[in-house]
Motif scaffolding. Structure first.
Motif, mmCIF file in Angstrom:
data_model
loop_
_atom_site.group_PDB
_atom_site.id
_atom_site.type_symbol
_atom_site.label_atom_id
_atom_site.label_comp_id
_atom_site.label_asym_id
_atom_site.label_seq_id
_atom_site.Cartn_x
_atom_site.Cartn_y
_atom_site.Cartn_z
ATOM 1 N N ILE A 72 0.847 -1.194 0.000
ATOM 2 C CA ILE A 72 0.000 0.000 0.000
ATOM 3 C C ILE A 72 0.880 1.239 0.000
ATOM 4 C CG2 ILE A 72 -1.696 1.337 1.321
ATOM 5 C CD1 ILE A 72 -2.880 -1.245 0.222
ATOM 6 N N ALA B 115 0.163 5.055 0.517
ATOM 7 C CA ALA B 115 -0.848 6.065 0.850
ATOM 8 C C ALA B 115 -0.273 7.473 0.700
ATOM 9 C CB ALA B 115 -1.350 5.850 2.273
ATOM 10 N N PHE C 105 -5.682 2.958 -5.550
ATOM 11 C CA PHE C 105 -6.542 2.520 -4.447
ATOM 12 C C PHE C 105 -7.542 3.642 -4.226
ATOM 13 C CE2 PHE C 105 -8.318 1.035 -0.647
ATOM 14 C CZ PHE C 105 -7.908 -0.281 -0.429
ATOM 15 N N ARG D 97 -11.833 4.400 -3.778
ATOM 16 C CA ARG D 97 -13.148 3.815 -3.520
ATOM 17 C C ARG D 97 -14.178 4.929 -3.648
ATOM 18 N NH1 ARG D 97 -10.241 0.103 -4.025
ATOM 19 N NH2 ARG D 97 -9.869 -1.676 -2.637
ATOM 20 N N GLN E 84 -7.033 7.216 -2.390
ATOM 21 C CA GLN E 84 -6.239 6.881 -1.205
ATOM 22 C C GLN E 84 -4.802 6.522 -1.545
ATOM 23 O OE1 GLN E 84 -7.561 5.787 2.423
ATOM 24 N NE2 GLN E 84 -8.601 7.662 1.840
ATOM 25 N N ARG F 72 -6.263 11.416 9.066
ATOM 26 C CA ARG F 72 -5.374 12.039 8.094
ATOM 27 C C ARG F 72 -6.301 12.637 7.026
ATOM 28 N NH1 ARG F 72 -1.743 9.270 3.391
ATOM 29 N NH2 ARG F 72 -0.014 10.732 3.386
ATOM 30 N N LEU G 115 -8.140 13.738 3.943
ATOM 31 C CA LEU G 115 -8.125 13.433 2.519
ATOM 32 C C LEU G 115 -8.650 14.698 1.847
ATOM 33 C CD1 LEU G 115 -7.715 10.835 0.757
ATOM 34 C CD2 LEU G 115 -10.165 10.534 0.901
ATOM 35 N N ASN H 35 -8.009 6.845 8.450
ATOM 36 C CA ASN H 35 -8.470 7.445 7.194
ATOM 37 C C ASN H 35 -7.415 7.294 6.100
ATOM 38 O OD1 ASN H 35 -10.615 8.610 5.753
ATOM 39 N ND2 ASN H 35 -9.605 10.591 5.754
ATOM 40 N N PHE H 36 -6.567 6.293 6.256
ATOM 41 C CA PHE H 36 -5.651 5.913 5.168
ATOM 42 C C PHE H 36 -5.469 4.403 5.234
ATOM 43 C CE2 PHE H 36 -1.844 5.505 7.845
ATOM 44 C CZ PHE H 36 -2.203 6.289 8.939
ATOM 45 N N VAL H 37 -5.253 3.822 4.084
ATOM 46 C CA VAL H 37 -5.204 2.366 3.995
ATOM 47 C C VAL H 37 -3.987 1.827 4.742
ATOM 48 C CG1 VAL H 37 -5.325 0.407 2.427
ATOM 49 C CG2 VAL H 37 -6.147 2.627 1.687
ATOM 50 N N LEU I 90 -8.999 0.488 6.079
ATOM 51 C CA LEU I 90 -9.110 0.505 4.623
ATOM 52 C C LEU I 90 -9.361 1.907 4.100
ATOM 53 C CD1 LEU I 90 -11.169 -2.773 4.207
ATOM 54 C CD2 LEU I 90 -8.737 -2.437 3.793
ATOM 55 N N GLY I 91 -9.019 2.899 4.902
ATOM 56 C CA GLY I 91 -9.179 4.282 4.451
ATOM 57 C C GLY I 91 -10.608 4.559 4.061
ATOM 58 N N CYS I 92 -10.787 5.159 2.897
ATOM 59 C CA CYS I 92 -12.143 5.491 2.461
ATOM 60 C C CYS I 92 -12.940 4.230 2.126
ATOM 61 C CB CYS I 92 -12.106 6.417 1.269
ATOM 62 S SG CYS I 92 -11.121 5.775 -0.087
#
Lengths: 379, 336
Positions: free
Chosen positions: A6, A8, A360, A362, A367, B235, B237, B271-273, B295-297
């Motif tokens: 991942i 981010a 990534f 959604r 993200q 965090r 977005l 708020n982040f994966v 998994l964030g969003c």
């Protein structure tokens, strides 16, 4: 073990794709992949630079891993077409951009491209509101044309039968007979599949409704460029690509939101479903092409997807996917392979490539990126 | 005529609309312009909303309406919260309270949670929904900015039994420049009130170099309200007017939070994966008691709950939980 990396933005972490457990030990490809992710932050689904990101990232990965098979997906125009109010001129410019990016990849890489358009988009005429039924109607995974109807009352069926916007009401078993078999738990399955007429989409329970501008247009046939004569169905694309791989390096490229009407390459028209059923752009269409078999029932239209999201659910970074699909083209290919795309969640599953890099995102929220390393024994 | 639902107390006389554009005057009173229009009606994991300390592992029906009384520059739902509700409603769902509750039942939801925008802009509809849900034994929760009047805060407590309050910043400068309100005082007052009568979690979106310097002040305040109040630090977005803003540094914010962890035992940074700051540890002995994926969003989710009867399995300290762990997540031998 498949690994997920991942990114981010300015922060990376490695996980077991199946369990979601953090991995501390480094794999042989980790540094290579992490570097690619670090150099290519994803601009966002609706950002005009989204398709350039695909080409740039693919070229970076290609130069470092030297694959023989590349799987690409360009999807920015699908997201923009679906959710932004584009004029015809703007839509044309969007198509021109994806054309340029695909051509740029082909020119820079020297790979033989096989390009598949997943189907055109058409302006939304009107939604079909299914929220006042006694039963529960569900649309899954951005489907506009198909809805699953659970536990309908006789009144529901009578009402639905009067709606001219509904093309057909298909009992589940009839649907299975057409494209089956289906091994999913029956508890998850609808009693009927509802099919919307062209230009319409179903309005069911859902979240934070964005204004939909375009929906998938009828796509009984889709365009493919780079396939020799004799290919007539989407289930035959894979074997064609495999034959081409015997002679050189090949890129299988999915271009979302473009069908026969708007496809900017010379092309053949191939089947994209069976009888009344055609695939909308999504995991089932991807898997049908990458496995060479119809793949409707792993995650079928309108199933109760949320019931699977319990304690036993694995693959936490792969959305509703509960396993890595078997026999995908990338998984079966003996040489090195990569996949890059701005279609998130399932591209790494559908392509089966050694290394995948995808956004990534959604529901259009960005993200970062996720890379998946399915195999590092070819490094 | 003055609207009394939120602290803006907008003048609605002579056909004027307030900041949220969701109320109007009629027949000598104030009424909702678009009752029972919903921008969301979808099942979700309770952790994804986020509520980390309410019925872990359960499913909730997430609802929302449209409009907002804040003008956050980074709003992630501007297409619902900032657009003209009269226009937005065309694409909304219009569902009666009974229909909403039926959807919750049909999808196996243990609760209904208001998310997306601010509940204060739709309180009459929510009162009706709460009455219907109560009859069916379904609890309501909400995310709120808590910029409500004292009277309306009492209304909130009559509708909802659990809250996640957005405490976005402490300074007047931040609140004026980034949120569009004159000050944070009503929010602090209402956090105290809500926490006194209901389960409250708090969420703070962090914008690096803008409000990260206020973390200690916020932690001090929250600890004074309730030393075990769960605090979600997001965090940010960046979206909407701040779409081009740089993403906050995970490492720097995590380090800043480490410095304030002595004040509160339940601090989460997500708020982040892939965030590693989403687990719950026992405030008493430090044992890992609840594990989650971030998994964030895509929405966080429960990974495992090790509590026994709501307490730490090591020392027996009672873990802050509103409601039991969902039956599917309980060991087979103790499931109801």
């Amino acid at each position: 073990m498949s690994r997920a990396i991942i990114d981010a933005r300015e922060w990376q972490k490695v996980f077991d794709l199946k369990t979601g457990a953090t991995l501390a030990a480094k794999g042989p490809l980790d540094d290579l992949v992490r570097g690619v992710q670090d150099r290519h932050p994803y601009p966002g689904d609706l950002d005009a630079a989204g398709n350039r990101w695909v080409t740039d990232t693919a070229m970076d990965l290609l130069e470092r891993y030297d694959p023989s098979f590349v799987f690409l997906t360009y999807a920015q125009q699908y997201f923009a077409g679906r959710y932004t109010p584009l004029t015809e001129a703007q839509w044309g410019a969007t198509i021109a951009t994806v054309y340029r990016e695909v051509e740029r990849f082909a020119a820079l890489s020297g790979f033989t491209p096989v390009i598949v358009g997943t189907g055109d988009m058409a302006p939304l005429v009107a939604p079909i509101d299914l929220t006042h039924l006694d039963g529960l109607a569900l649309c899954t995974h951005w489907s506009a044309r198909y809805a699953g109807l659970h536990e309908p009352s006789p009144a529901d069926l009578a009402l639905l039968g009067t709606l001219p916007e509904i093309e057909r009401i298909v009992p589940w078993q009839q649907f299975v007979d057409l494209l089956g078999p289906c091994s999913l738990d029956p508890v998850l399955l609808p009693k009927y599949v509802l099919v919307a007429r062209a230009g319409h989409m179903f309005k069911t329970v859902g979240g934070a409704f964005r204004q939909v501008r375009r929906v998938p247009a009828p796509a009984y046939r889709i365009p493919v460029s780079g396939c020799p004569e004799g290919v007539s169905d989407s289930t035959e694309v894979r074997s064609t690509v495999e034959k081409l791989l015997g002679a050189g390096r090949v890129a299988l490229i999915f271009v979302e939101g473009l069908g026969i009407e708007n496809f900017p390459w010379s092309c053949r028209e191939i089947g994209n479903g069976r009888e009344w059923y055609y695939y909308e752009t999504g995991d089932a269409q991807y898997l049908t092409i990458t496995t060479g078999r119809h793949q409707v029932f792993e995650y079928p239209p309108g199933y109760r997807y949320f019931e699977e999201d319990g304690p036993g659910k694995e693959f936490p970074f792969s959305g509703y996917f509960r396993s890595v699909p078997a026999r995908t083209i990338g998984a079966d290919f003996g040489g090195r392979s990569i996949a890059v795309g701005n279609r998130s969640m399932f591209m790494h599953m559908a392509a089966g490539a050694d290394i995948s890099v995808e956004c990534f995102a959604r529901n259009l929220y960005n993200q970062g990126t996720m890379a998946v390393i399915h195999r590092d024994d070819k490094a | 005529m003055q609207c009394n639902y939120c602290e803006w107390r907008c003048d609605l006389a002579n056909g004027k609309l307030g900041l949220c554009r969701m109320y109007e005057t009629a027949e000598g009173g104030i009424r909702e312009r678009f009752p029972h229009y919903w921008s969301s009606c979808i099942p979700a994991r309770i952790e994804s909303i986020p509520f980390y300390h309410v019925r872990p592992g359960s499913r909730a029906l997430v609802i929302g309406t449209m409009g907002c009384n804040f003008r956050c520059r980074y709003c992630s739902n501007a297409f619902i919260a900032k657009e003209d509700p009269a226009v937005v409603r065309e694409r909304m769902l219009r569902l009666s309270p009974a229909e909403v509750v039926r959807k919750a039942r049909q999808m196996g939801c243990a609760g209904i949670v208001f998310n997306v925008n601010e509940p204060a802009v739709s309180l009459p509809s929510l009162q009706e929904l709460a009455a219907e849900a109560r009859r069916e034994g379904i609890a309501l929760g909400c995310l709120t900015n808590a910029y409500t009047t004292e009277e309306s805060t009492e209304l909130l407590t009559s509708i909802f039994s659990f809250f996640n309050v957005g405490l976005k910043g402490m300074s007047a400068t931040f609140n004026r420049d980034h949120i569009g309100i004159p000050g944070v005082e009503p929010i602090l007052r209402n956090i105290r009130r809500l926490a006194a009568v209901a389960h409250v979690e708090v969420t703070t979106p962090i914008i690096e170099s803008v409000n990260d310097g206020e973390l200690d002040d916020m932690a001090r305040f929250l600890a004074d309200v309730d030393p075990e109040i769960p605090w979600h630090v997001f965090r940010l977005l960046p979206e909407d007017e701040m779409k081009e803003a740089r993403y906050p540094s995970v490492d720097r914010i995590a380090a800043a939070l480490d410095a304030v962890r002595v004040r509160l035992p339940y601090i989460y940074f997500h708020n982040f994966v892939g965030s590693e700051w989403v687990n719950t540890h026992c405030p008493e002995c430090g044992t890992l008691v609840i594990e989650r994926f971030s998994l964030g969003c895509g929405g966080d989710k429960l990974k495992a709950c090790h509590c026994t009867g709501g307490s730490c399995p090591a020392c027996g300290h009672e873990i802050r939980l509103a409601g039991d762990v969902a039956p599917t997540w309980q060991p087979a031998e103790v499931r109801p």
